[in-house]
Design a protein around this motif. Structure first.
Motif, short mmCIF file in Angstrom:
data_model
loop_
_atom_site.label_atom_id
_atom_site.label_comp_id
_atom_site.label_asym_id
_atom_site.label_seq_id
_atom_site.Cartn_x
_atom_site.Cartn_y
_atom_site.Cartn_z
N PRO A 78 2.00 5.85 -7.43
CA PRO A 78 0.78 5.26 -8.01
C PRO A 78 0.93 5.03 -9.51
O PRO A 78 1.29 5.95 -10.25
CB PRO A 78 -0.30 6.33 -7.72
N TYR A 86 0.94 4.11 -2.77
CA TYR A 86 0.62 5.47 -2.33
C TYR A 86 1.67 6.47 -2.82
O TYR A 86 1.34 7.58 -3.26
CB TYR A 86 0.55 5.49 -0.80
N VAL A 137 0.84 -1.20 0.00
CA VAL A 137 0.00 0.00 0.00
C VAL A 137 0.88 1.26 0.00
O VAL A 137 0.60 2.23 -0.71
CB VAL A 137 -0.95 0.01 1.22
N TRP A 151 -6.65 8.83 -2.52
CA TRP A 151 -6.01 8.39 -1.29
C TRP A 151 -6.37 9.31 -0.13
O TRP A 151 -6.41 10.53 -0.29
CB TRP A 151 -4.49 8.38 -1.44
N GLN A 185 -5.46 5.04 -10.15
CA GLN A 185 -5.56 6.41 -9.64
C GLN A 185 -6.68 6.46 -8.60
O GLN A 185 -7.86 6.48 -8.96
CB GLN A 185 -5.83 7.38 -10.78
N LEU A 186 -6.32 6.42 -7.32
CA LEU A 186 -7.30 6.37 -6.25
C LEU A 186 -7.32 7.69 -5.48
O LEU A 186 -6.29 8.37 -5.38
CB LEU A 186 -6.97 5.23 -5.28
N LEU A 234 -4.43 6.99 6.53
CA LEU A 234 -4.17 5.69 5.93
C LEU A 234 -3.47 4.76 6.92
O LEU A 234 -3.79 3.57 7.02
CB LEU A 234 -3.32 5.87 4.67
#
Length: 520
Positions: A447, A444, A440, A455, A452-453, A461
């Motif tokens: 990416p 992060y 992760v 975050w 494409q999140l 997180l």
């Protein structure tokens, strides 16, 4: 070796610093029993040794430079990482330290081995070794090497070699006792020099009132709105505890001075002293950056705020003292890390798995060899990091290390507070959980185009990962409980803090609450 920062008087002061440092190290080493252990100073440390050692391990040139940079750009909000820490230092003092000292362990993997078994101890030992080599040694050397290369114009490998040679000298000669005694001298010097820089800076601005008028009003606020990208208050409140428990309660380099306490009272007083010292982080490290903003608002690179203050405000001679302090920070952190590395490898791997009947002399010899090996490996990694171009690797790696915290925090908290936590659950969290958290972290930080999140904030997180691992451990422990009769951690004997310990911790809590109220 030349430097545009340093004049002959500065060099003389720097040489005097090293002479005094070596003399103190030799004196402290002479106090160690000839065949005594290198690792825990014969469990003889008093509160001031513990407090200065923990604070000194936490301080580094990168922290001084980064804190001043944060003060220049955002004010005192980054002080949360210093002041919020008192909660977790208190957790160490009243929850973990009594258990560590009561079990008479030398390492934290050994302690978890008592709770979950040898398999967990083995995993944690290697986990700790890798963390120390990467975060405490290589990254500290990389950050310090950049500074020393900038000031003294010498190659990265040479600066790393000099710093490691000094640190390894104390660690090999006198072990933790020499490291702890020299830390007292170095941290007193740090306080004096940093305080002078702050006071001189405020004087140049025209006083506290003038300083407040010359910087934005939100520079004096600790909690910023959740809309703030860098320091939203909710992720800090929820996420920092994950980092705080890992860093202050379960990291061998930080906790080792407490393990070496003369008794629990000294350990609790020492951690309390660390809490008071952490208050100084804001006026000594962050405030110079705020002052620099008031004096030099057009400074293009905030990372140069600290050295800009030194170069423009300090006379010849004081500059040498500043660089002595920066070197002291490096030596303190690296010395503590080398001692922690040799302790974990020697006790948890060499003695436990290969030579349980080894004499103390043999154990000390192996510890010294591990110190040398760890130092050489750290130099190689430091040079390798320095050779990669195009990334701010120090910040990147520090962020990746933040993803190491959730597994350790979950395992230690459930291991101490929940008797039903099982070995299977702990080992899954430390292996599969760590792999998941690091994956992760990589996604992060780097990416890929296809992922494409949106975050959440880095700290949020970290909190979510720790919550997920904790839930996983609870489910696994309930589905596959330990066999009946399997020994667990011994119950903590009743203990009551002394009146002095309780009073000092109450006073510290009151001061911290007052500071948060005042700056919000």
């Amino acid at each position: 070796m030349t430097s545009h920062y340093m004049q002959p008087l500065d060099w003389l002061i720097l040489a005097a610093y090293f002479a005094i440092l070596i003399a103190i190290g030799l004196w402290a080493s002479s106090k160690r029993k000839k065949e005594g252990s290198l690792f825990l100073a014969e469990r003889s440390l008093h509160w001031h040794h513990i407090g200065f050692s923990m604070w000194g391990t936490n301080v580094g040139p990168s922290m001084l430079i980064a804190s001043a940079s944060a003060g220049f750009t955002t004010g005192i909000v980054s002080g949360n990482y210093a002041w919020y820490a008192f909660v977790f230092i208190a957790l160490l003092a009243f929850v973990f330290a009594p258990r560590y000292l009561g079990a008479k362990v030398q390492t934290l993997p050994e302690f978890m081995g008592l709770r979950f078994g040898q398999s967990t101890r083995n995993i944690l030992a290697w986990y700790t070794i890798v963390t120390i080599i990467i975060s405490w040694l290589s990254l500290t050397l990389f950050a310090g090497g950049i500074l020393i290369r900038q000031v003294f114009d010498i190659p990265m490998w040479a600066s790393a070699l000099v710093l490691l040679a000094i640190s390894a000298f104390f660690t090999m000669l006198g072990g933790l006792k020499a490291v702890a005694y020299t830390n007292v001298y170095q941290m007193v010097l740090l306080i004096v020099v940093s305080a002078v820089l702050t006071i001189v800076g405020i004087s140049h601005v025209g006083g506290i009132g003038a300083l407040a008028a010359k910087v934005p009003a939100d520079y004096w606020v600790l909690f910023k709105p959740n809309s703030d990208e860098a320091f939203p208050w909710l992720p800090i409140v929820l996420g920092y505890p994950v980092m705080g428990v890992w860093f202050w309660c379960t990291d061998q380099s930080m906790v080792q001075p407490v393990l070496a306490a003369k008794n629990l009272r000294e350990g609790q007083l020492g951690t309390n002293f660390t809490g008071w010292l952490k208050i100084l982080d804001v006026p000594l490290y962050i405030l110079p950056g705020v002052i620099c903003f008031a004096l030099f608002p057009t400074l293009e690179n905030p990372d140069e705020a600290y050295l800009t203050m030194v170069e423009n405000l300090f006379p010849v001679g004081m500059v040498g003292l500043v660089f002595a302090v920066l070197t002291a920070c490096l030596v303190s952190t690296i010395g503590s890390a080398l001692n922690a590395l040799s302790t974990v490898f020697t006790i948890d791997i060499y003695v436990k798995r290969f030579r349980p009947d080894a004499s103390q002399r043999r154990i000390n010899y192996v510890g010294r060899m591990v110190t040398v090996g760890g130092a050489l490996l750290a130099i190689v990694l430091t040079v390798a990091i320095d050779s990669i171009k195009g990334l701010n690797l120090f910040n990147v790696f520090q962020s990746v290390l933040g993803f190491i915290a959730p597994p350790m925090t979950a395992v230690f908290l459930l291991g101490v507070f929940w008797p039903k936590a099982t070995t299977r659950a702990a080992n899954l969290a430390l292996t599969v959980g760590t792999a998941f958290c690091l994956t992760v972290g990589v996604l992060y930080l780097w990416p890929p185009q296809w992922l494409q999140l949106p975050w959440p904030h880095f700290m949020m997180l970290s909190f979510l990962l720790c919550a997920a691992l904790t839930a996983m451990m609870v489910v696994v422990s309930l589905l596959w409980p330990e066999p009946a009769g399997k020994p667990g951690m011994a119950q903590l004997p009743p203990h009551k803090p002394t009146a002095l310990v309780a009073g000092l911790w109450t006073a510290l809590a009151a001061v911290m609450v007052a500071l948060y109220l005042y700056f919000n």
